[in-house]
Write an enzyme that holds these catalytic residues in place. Structure first.
Site, mmCIF file in Angstrom:
data_model
loop_
_atom_site.group_PDB
_atom_site.id
_atom_site.type_symbol
_atom_site.label_atom_id
_atom_site.label_comp_id
_atom_site.label_asym_id
_atom_site.label_seq_id
_atom_site.Cartn_x
_atom_site.Cartn_y
_atom_site.Cartn_z
ATOM 1 N N CYS A 127 -6.653 -31.330 20.955
ATOM 2 C CA CYS A 127 -7.077 -30.038 20.438
ATOM 3 C C CYS A 127 -7.626 -29.203 21.587
ATOM 4 O O CYS A 127 -7.436 -29.511 22.765
ATOM 5 C CB CYS A 127 -8.167 -30.224 19.379
ATOM 6 S SG CYS A 127 -7.734 -31.412 18.086
ATOM 7 N N SER A 148 3.183 -41.380 28.510
ATOM 8 C CA SER A 148 3.592 -41.026 29.872
ATOM 9 C C SER A 148 3.274 -42.172 30.826
ATOM 10 O O SER A 148 2.373 -42.973 30.568
ATOM 11 C CB SER A 148 2.854 -39.755 30.303
ATOM 12 O OG SER A 148 2.775 -39.641 31.705
#
Length: 623
Positions: free
Chosen positions: A2, A362
């Site tokens: 967020c 990732s």
């Protein structure tokens, strides 16, 4: 993931700033498109932009307040061990209204205060407001995976996930000359600096406490350190590393929305994908390739891994025109000058990936902690007092005259040889600084109208470099990983409302990595040795035997074609340069000549740094 923002006012004459929280929060909408909410409590205002990942119901809405109404949290990130922590809290009598990690974090803080940070396995920045004491507590994760900017004076304290949101509180937009000088060397700005004077980034592993009487204190709760006292023999270390990586990947698969992995075809992303694919059937994987630039394309290796693990694989094969058409929106997404050109490729990857999933894993972090970069092997070689180094050192004047460029195999080798030769003339600390950047201090001073001393920030990062090669890797972790690689991943992914998780940066895994002797990690011709050995049976030999390739973008061709008029008439415009009172016209002119010559060398990176800065300047300073 967020974004959030807030302000605490110490002087009632500045209460008008409380209403600025709405404007500030609006600037973070891309980080949280699923809902924006602001609340004002007396002299404190808090805003939150939500990207719903865990408990996507309304119960996860923020700002979130506890049952007593005294504590309120705004939170950016994920706590991966929240279910375990929740059970512990329930055993102590806590009752929860949601299934979110946000509520667990809130009650854990109520239970333990700042000590709760040691319990968290996650990537985060958050703020908790104690209404009865009128105090704010703000913290950032151990490695700076999630961002936090702040500003304070005697009248107020303001903070936000991004600089553009923070500037909505009326902060003077004065350029920090030390940050600008550092940016021109590194192509990014390391914490605690920011491009705006008196605006700071909270350093990773730190927290801030803002008390009712305006007392502000900053403390460090974590830092990675070298510790050989618990070192294992190599065989046992391989087994433990494998277990830690597998556990970290499994922990980061928790999600209530679709999840995938980035798969470049390199060792790190391939290992993450292999681990994830064993837990998720038909795992979604994503790669970027280049139609027009085969030198930069690595998708054949990604396809090998995808085929082996039967993943739902998508290759985004981009043309130069695809990249160029997205250049303007990419530059708009840069919150603070940041000139790692591979960010454009990451921007495109995250934009395309977001169409299919909301979360992606990732491989970031492995190169820094296990020794995966060219410069790591070069540093090992440079420490040898041998005949070959003597010859290369003496060849420096010749190498200076030869054509150098990242955009071709031969010219890139000359570039690397010249950089290596130049580094041999320097101390370990100065060699590291030169290899981390693109300009020397003399050149940067020639570039700037106002000379400044960046030795304080430089020495802060270089002070621990020693004969122990792990100190080189630790410095990379603190400088390059925290301020370049993780910033790139966060800003580009959040520009496209995609959450990125980094399994190699479980603090347990990182702490273990820095107990390992250097020879476990890197030997001449064998980088990331222990990581390869831990997963060698899980991937095809081609993945481990291939040469490392950067995530490059073909900038030089653009500079000499489509972007030539933009560079000449806008970014390097003499009237603009003089009005800014930042850069010297003589340097800009010499850079322009170099970039359009047959020997551009690192002028490509330097030009890109100016282009990025000028776009940011026009969008954030002039407007």
């Amino acid at each position: 993931m967020c974004g959030f923002t807030g302000v605490s006012v110490f002087n009632s004459e500045y209460n008008f700033l409380l209403n600025k929280v709405n404007n500030s929060n609006y600037k973070l909408k891309h980080r949280g498109p699923d809902g924006q909410k602001c609340t004002i409590y007396n002299s404190v205002a808090l805003g939150h932009a939500r990207l719903s990942i865990i408990d996507v119901s309304e119960h996860g809405t923020q700002p979130m307040t506890d049952a007593t109404g005294n504590f309120t949290i705004i939170f950016n990130g994920e706590i991966f061990n929240y279910k375990k922590l929740k059970i512990q809290l329930e055993q102590k009598g806590c009752q929860f209204e949601s299934n979110s990690d946000t509520e667990v974090l809130l009650y854990l803080f109520i239970e333990k205060g700042a000590d709760c940070l040691a319990d968290l396995d996650g990537e985060f920045s958050f703020c908790i407001y104690n209404k009865s004491k009128n105090e704010l507590f703000i913290a950032r994760d151990r490695f700076g995976i999630k961002p936090l900017y702040y500003f304070y004076n005697k009248n107020y304290f303001a903070f936000a996930s991004e600089l553009r949101a923070l500037l909505e509180y009326g902060i003077e937009k004065k350029i920090n000359q030390v940050a600008l000088k550092t940016y021109l060397h590194l192509n990014y700005i390391p914490s605690p600096l920011s491009i705006i004077e008196n605006v700071h980034k909270l350093k990773p592993g730190c927290f801030i406490k803002i008390e009712a009487d305006a007392t502000i204190s900053i403390r460090e709760y974590y830092k990675p350190e070298i510790n050989y006292s618990t070192a294992l023999n190599y065989s046992d270390a391989v087994k433990k590393l494998r277990a830690l990586v597998e556990q970290s990947v499994e922990d980061r698969l928790v999600s209530d929305v679709p999840l995938g992995t980035f798969l470049s075809g390199g060792i790190d992303s391939s290992i993450i994908t292999a681990c994830a694919a064993k837990k998720i059937k038909n795992l979604s994987t994503f790669s970027v390739g280049y139609k027009d630039e085969p030198y930069f394309d690595e998708t054949e290796f990604a396809n090998l891994v995808a085929k082996q693990y039967k993943t739902n694989h998508t290759v985004f094969s981009l043309s130069n025109n695809d990249l160029f058409e997205n250049l303007h929106s990419f530059l708009d997404s840069i919150d603070e000058p940041f000139a790692d050109s591979s960010a454009l490729a990451v921007y495109m990857l995250t934009k395309k990936t977001r169409a299919s999933v909301k979360v992606s894993l990732s491989g970031d972090g492995a190169d820094e902690i296990f020794g995966g970069y060219n410069k790591h092997e070069a540093e090992l070689k440079s420490r040898k007092n041998n005949f070959i180094n003597g010859v290369i050192k003496n060849l420096n004047p010749l190498l200076r005259t030869l054509p150098k460029s990242r955009n071709g195999s031969f010219t890139n080798r000359i570039r690397q040889a010249y950089k290596y030769s130049s580094g041999l003339q320097l101390s370990m600390q100065e060699r590291y600084w030169q290899w981390a950047g693109f300009s020397n201090e003399l050149e940067i001073n020639h570039c700037l109208q106002h000379n400044s001393d960046y030795s304080e920030i430089k020495n802060a990062y270089l002070q621990n470099i020693s004969a122990d090669f792990n100190s080189f890797l630790l410095t990379d972790t603190k400088l390059v990983l925290e301020n370049d690689m993780l910033v790139k991943a966060d800003r580009m992914s959040m520009a496209n409302s995609l959450e990125v998780r980094v399994p190699f940066l479980s603090h347990t895994l990182v702490d273990f990595a820095f107990t390992l002797p250097v020879e476990y990690k890197i030997m001449e011709g064998n980088r990331k040795r222990i990581l390869k050995d831990a997963f060698y049976g899980d991937l095809q030999p081609e993945i481990f035997n291939r040469k490392k390739h950067g995530f490059e973008v073909p900038l030089l061709k653009w500079f000499q074609t489509e972007l030539k008029s933009h560079i000449t008439n806008e970014c390097f415009n003499k009237e603009l340069i003089e009005s800014q009172d930042l850069f010297t016209s003589t340097y800009i002119h010499s850079l322009q000549e170099e970039i359009f010559s047959s020997n551009p060398n690192d002028a490509v990176a330097k030009t890109w740094a100016i282009i990025v800065f000028q776009h940011w300047w026009k969008k954030n300073i002039l407007q």
